[in-house]
Write a protein that holds these residues in place. Structure first.
Motif, PDB file in Angstrom:
ATOM      1  N   ALA A   1      -0.449  42.469 -33.281  1.00 30.17           N
ATOM      2  CA  ALA A   1      -1.114  41.708 -34.348  1.00 30.17           C
ATOM      3  C   ALA A   1      -0.129  41.333 -35.442  1.00 30.17           C
ATOM      4  O   ALA A   1      -0.163  40.210 -35.978  1.00 30.17           O
ATOM      5  N   ASN A   2       0.762  42.265 -35.779  1.00 28.56           N
ATOM      6  CA  ASN A   2       1.760  41.987 -36.817  1.00 28.56           C
ATOM      7  C   ASN A   2       2.818  41.009 -36.323  1.00 28.56           C
ATOM      8  O   ASN A   2       3.278  40.136 -37.064  1.00 28.56           O
ATOM      9  N   ALA A   3       3.227  41.176 -35.061  1.00 28.50           N
ATOM     10  CA  ALA A   3       4.303  40.349 -34.514  1.00 28.50           C
ATOM     11  C   ALA A   3       3.944  38.868 -34.557  1.00 28.50           C
ATOM     12  O   ALA A   3       4.791  38.017 -34.869  1.00 28.50           O
TER      13      ALA A   3
ATOM     14  N   ARG B   1       6.160  38.088 -47.025  1.00 25.89           N
ATOM     15  CA  ARG B   1       5.745  36.689 -46.912  1.00 25.89           C
ATOM     16  C   ARG B   1       4.573  36.547 -45.934  1.00 25.89           C
ATOM     17  O   ARG B   1       3.657  35.742 -46.146  1.00 25.89           O
ATOM     18  N   ALA B   2       4.634  37.340 -44.872  1.00 23.43           N
ATOM     19  CA  ALA B   2       3.590  37.238 -43.844  1.00 23.43           C
ATOM     20  C   ALA B   2       2.274  37.854 -44.293  1.00 23.43           C
ATOM     21  O   ALA B   2       1.192  37.381 -43.907  1.00 23.43           O
ATOM     22  N   PHE B   3       2.354  38.915 -45.088  1.00 23.90           N
ATOM     23  CA  PHE B   3       1.137  39.639 -45.490  1.00 23.90           C
ATOM     24  C   PHE B   3       1.026  39.678 -47.015  1.00 23.90           C
ATOM     25  O   PHE B   3       0.747  40.720 -47.605  1.00 23.90           O
TER      26      PHE B   3
ATOM     27  N   GLY C   1       5.959  36.250 -36.797  1.00 22.21           N
ATOM     28  CA  GLY C   1       6.606  35.142 -36.107  1.00 22.21           C
ATOM     29  C   GLY C   1       6.443  33.821 -36.831  1.00 22.21           C
ATOM     30  O   GLY C   1       7.309  32.938 -36.744  1.00 22.21           O
ATOM     31  N   THR C   2       5.348  33.689 -37.569  1.00 18.73           N
ATOM     32  CA  THR C   2       5.134  32.438 -38.311  1.00 18.73           C
ATOM     33  C   THR C   2       6.084  32.320 -39.495  1.00 18.73           C
ATOM     34  O   THR C   2       6.212  31.239 -40.083  1.00 18.73           O
ATOM     35  N   LYS C   3       6.727  33.430 -39.844  1.00 16.82           N
ATOM     36  CA  LYS C   3       7.677  33.430 -40.961  1.00 16.82           C
ATOM     37  C   LYS C   3       9.124  33.542 -40.470  1.00 16.82           C
ATOM     38  O   LYS C   3      10.032  33.805 -41.251  1.00 16.82           O
TER      39      LYS C   3
END
Length: 243
Positions: free
Chosen positions: A133-135, A92-94, A139-141
Motif C-alpha cells: 500500500a505504501n509502495a 510528500r506521499a503522506f 511511487g507517485t513521488k
C-alpha cells in the motif's frame, strides 16, 4: 577483562631490559645456571620473544580497529542519506498523516543516536517502504524498487561493519590479555635471574660492580615501579601526631 600488569612501566621497556639481563645471563651462564632451574635462561629468552611479538600484534589490532571506525563513519553517512531520502519522499506521499509518518517512517525520531538505534530505525523504514500500500503511493513521488534495494544495501553494509568492529574489539582485548599475562611472567623471570646474580655476585664485594651492572641490578626494575599492591604494603606509616 584482560590481566593487569604487575608493574607500572611500559612493556617496551620490559623487553629492552630483558634483552640486557638475558645477554648477561648468557655471558655468565656457567656461574649463574646452577642457581636457576634447568633451561631457565633459554625459556626466559623464548618468553621475551613472545612478549615482543604479542606487542606487535596488539598494535596491528589497534590499527585495524581505527580503520574500521573510519569505514564505519563513511557507511553511517551513506545510510543516513538513504534514510533521509525515504523520509522526505514519505512526507510528500503522506502529507498531513503525522502518526503514520512518525510510526512507519520514523519522521521526527532521531534519538537515541547510537549505531544500533539508527540501524533499528532504518529497518523500520525499509519495512514500511516495502508495504504494497505504501509502495504504490511512494511511487507517485518518484520512489522506485531500486531505492528499496539501495536502502537495504546501506543497512547491511553498516551492520556488517559493526559486527566486524565488535570482533576486532574482542580480538584486541584478547591480544592485550595474552600480552599482559606473558609480560607478567617475563617480569617475574627477570627478577629471578637478578636474584640469582645478586646471590652470586653480592654488592658487598666492590669487585662485582661491573657484573652487577650488566644484570641491571639497582637499575631494573626502575624506581617507583612494580606492583601497586606491594607499594601500598611497603608504604611507611606516617607518625602519629602529638596529642
Amino acid at each position: 577483562m584482560p590481566d593487569k600488569l604487575n608493574f607500572s612501566f611500559p612493556v617496551s621497556l620490559l623487553s629492552q631490559e630483558a634483552d640486557l639481563i638475558l645477554n648477561a645471563g648468557d655471558k655468565y651462564t656457567a656461574q649463574i645456571s646452577p642457581r636457576l632451574q634447568p633451561n631457565f635462561l633459554a625459556g626466559t629468552r623464548t618468553l621475551a620473544g613472545q612478549v615482543a611479538l604479542l606487542g606487535t600484534e596488539q598494535k596491528s589490532k589497534a590499527g585495524d580497529l581505527g580503520t574500521l571506525t573510519a569505514d564505519q563513519n563513511r557507511k553511517f553517512a551513506a545510510l543516513l542519506e538513504k534514510v533521509g531520502a525515504a523520509r522526505d519522499t514519505a512526507k510528500r506521499a503522506f502529507k498531513g498523516q503525522d502518526v503514520k509518518l512518525r510510526e512507519e517512517f520514523q519522521v521526527g525520531i532521531n534519538k537515541p543516536d547510537d549505531l544500533g538505534s539508527v540501524l533499528q530505525r532504518a529497518r523500520i523504514i525499509l519495512a514500511s517502504v516495502r508495504k504494497p500500500a505504501n509502495a504504490t503511493t511512494l511511487g507517485t513521488k518518484g520512489w522506485l524498487d531500486d531505492d528499496d534495494e539501495a536502502l537495504e544495501l546501506a543497512i547491511e553494509a553498516l551492520d556488517d561493519t559493526d559486527e566486524t568492529q565488535e570482533a576486532a574489539k574482542t580480538t584486541k582485548a584478547s591480544s592485550t590479555g595474552d600480552r599482559n599475562a606473558k609480560a607478567n611472567e617475563l617480569y617475574e623471570a627477570l627478577l629471578t635471574v637478578q636474584n640469582a646474580a645478586n646471590l652470586q655476585w653480592p654488592e658487598s664485594n666492590g669487585a662485582n660492580a661491573t657484573i652487577r651492572a650488566e644484570f641491571r641490578l639497582g637499575k631494573f626494575p626502575p624506581r617507583n615501579s612494580g606492583n601497586s599492591e606491594e607499594k601500598k604494603k611497603n608504604k611507611p606509616t606516617p607518625p602519629t601526631p602529638p596529642a
